[in-house]
Design an enzyme around this catalytic site. Sequence first.
Site, mmCIF file in Angstrom:
data_model
loop_
_atom_site.group_PDB
_atom_site.id
_atom_site.type_symbol
_atom_site.label_atom_id
_atom_site.label_comp_id
_atom_site.label_asym_id
_atom_site.label_seq_id
_atom_site.Cartn_x
_atom_site.Cartn_y
_atom_site.Cartn_z
ATOM 1 N N GLN A 55 3.101 9.940 1.377
ATOM 2 C CA GLN A 55 4.404 9.263 1.277
ATOM 3 C C GLN A 55 5.171 9.655 0.020
ATOM 4 O O GLN A 55 6.363 9.386 -0.089
ATOM 5 C CB GLN A 55 4.224 7.737 1.307
ATOM 6 C CG GLN A 55 3.727 7.220 2.647
ATOM 7 C CD GLN A 55 3.629 5.711 2.647
ATOM 8 O OE1 GLN A 55 2.637 5.155 2.214
ATOM 9 N NE2 GLN A 55 4.673 5.034 3.093
ATOM 10 N N CYS A 95 6.492 -0.268 6.944
ATOM 11 C CA CYS A 95 6.085 0.916 6.193
ATOM 12 C C CYS A 95 7.224 1.318 5.260
ATOM 13 O O CYS A 95 8.386 1.343 5.681
ATOM 14 C CB CYS A 95 5.774 2.052 7.162
ATOM 15 S SG CYS A 95 5.294 3.580 6.360
ATOM 16 N N LEU A 96 6.869 1.621 4.011
ATOM 17 C CA LEU A 96 7.916 2.012 3.048
ATOM 18 C C LEU A 96 8.634 3.284 3.486
ATOM 19 O O LEU A 96 9.766 3.522 3.073
ATOM 20 C CB LEU A 96 7.303 2.223 1.654
ATOM 21 C CG LEU A 96 6.764 0.955 0.965
ATOM 22 C CD1 LEU A 96 6.062 1.323 -0.335
ATOM 23 C CD2 LEU A 96 7.876 -0.047 0.716
ATOM 24 N N HIS A 104 -3.760 1.221 7.955
ATOM 25 C CA HIS A 104 -2.412 1.789 7.964
ATOM 26 C C HIS A 104 -2.345 2.995 7.011
ATOM 27 O O HIS A 104 -1.810 4.048 7.366
ATOM 28 C CB HIS A 104 -1.419 0.689 7.558
ATOM 29 C CG HIS A 104 0.003 1.129 7.450
ATOM 30 N ND1 HIS A 104 0.998 0.664 8.281
ATOM 31 C CD2 HIS A 104 0.619 1.982 6.587
ATOM 32 C CE1 HIS A 104 2.149 1.227 7.947
ATOM 33 N NE2 HIS A 104 1.954 2.027 6.919
ATOM 34 N N GLU A 105 -2.913 2.844 5.803
ATOM 35 C CA GLU A 105 -2.851 3.930 4.810
ATOM 36 C C GLU A 105 -3.719 5.115 5.220
ATOM 37 O O GLU A 105 -3.334 6.268 5.033
ATOM 38 C CB GLU A 105 -3.262 3.413 3.416
ATOM 39 C CG GLU A 105 -2.432 2.259 2.860
ATOM 40 C CD GLU A 105 -0.928 2.466 2.939
ATOM 41 O OE1 GLU A 105 -0.468 3.623 2.874
ATOM 42 O OE2 GLU A 105 -0.215 1.461 3.100
ATOM 43 N N HIS A 128 -1.975 7.287 7.499
ATOM 44 C CA HIS A 128 -1.053 8.198 6.804
ATOM 45 C C HIS A 128 -1.764 9.493 6.394
ATOM 46 O O HIS A 128 -1.172 10.571 6.429
ATOM 47 C CB HIS A 128 -0.504 7.546 5.530
ATOM 48 C CG HIS A 128 0.732 6.710 5.735
ATOM 49 N ND1 HIS A 128 1.893 7.222 6.259
ATOM 50 C CD2 HIS A 128 0.989 5.413 5.467
ATOM 51 C CE1 HIS A 128 2.808 6.254 6.306
ATOM 52 N NE2 HIS A 128 2.286 5.147 5.841
ATOM 53 N N GLY A 140 0.844 -1.190 0.000
ATOM 54 C CA GLY A 140 0.000 0.000 0.000
ATOM 55 C C GLY A 140 0.875 1.233 0.000
ATOM 56 O O GLY A 140 2.046 1.171 0.391
#
Length: 168
Positions: free
Chosen positions: A51, A93-94, A135-136, A139, A46
Amino acid sequence: MALREIVLYGNPALRIKARTVDEIDDDLRQLVQDMVETMDAAEGIGLAAPQVAESLALCVVNNGLIDEDAEPQAYINPEIIHADGEIEVEEGCLSIPDVREDVRRPETIKVRYLDIDGKQQEEECGGMLARVLQHEIDHLNGVLFVDRISSIKRQLLQKRLKLIATGG
Ligand SMILES: [Zn+2]
């Protein structure tokens, strides 16, 4: 199509509440394509617009990793309208490389969002998709998964987080 740079922990773009998307135009569709490409290149499941330093309430999910017949999907202005249960699952997480921690969240959710055609959708989900979407959506509110772990665990991560924030 173009790859976008994924900003890392410590970048202020990750802490801003994202703006509501009020028009799905060519620029937005291009951003969605770029985000899908960036997510794939980074082997993420995701990716949220903050991000890639875009303050917009938008995320993409690599549904192909959840169900191999499914295409990556954009969730525009997503909001959780119902949540049930509770479960602890390991997340990464990226934007926070090499950090993985167990995070406790609701197990199933109902999400309302606009699809890429601007149609309002509601989707009830559990498992991996529910986890990724929560999670997204965090963000989009400037929240990171390391905010949701115990302060003791976060303390143990301080050195690693500081290194990421300073480009180490
Ligand atoms: Zn993330």
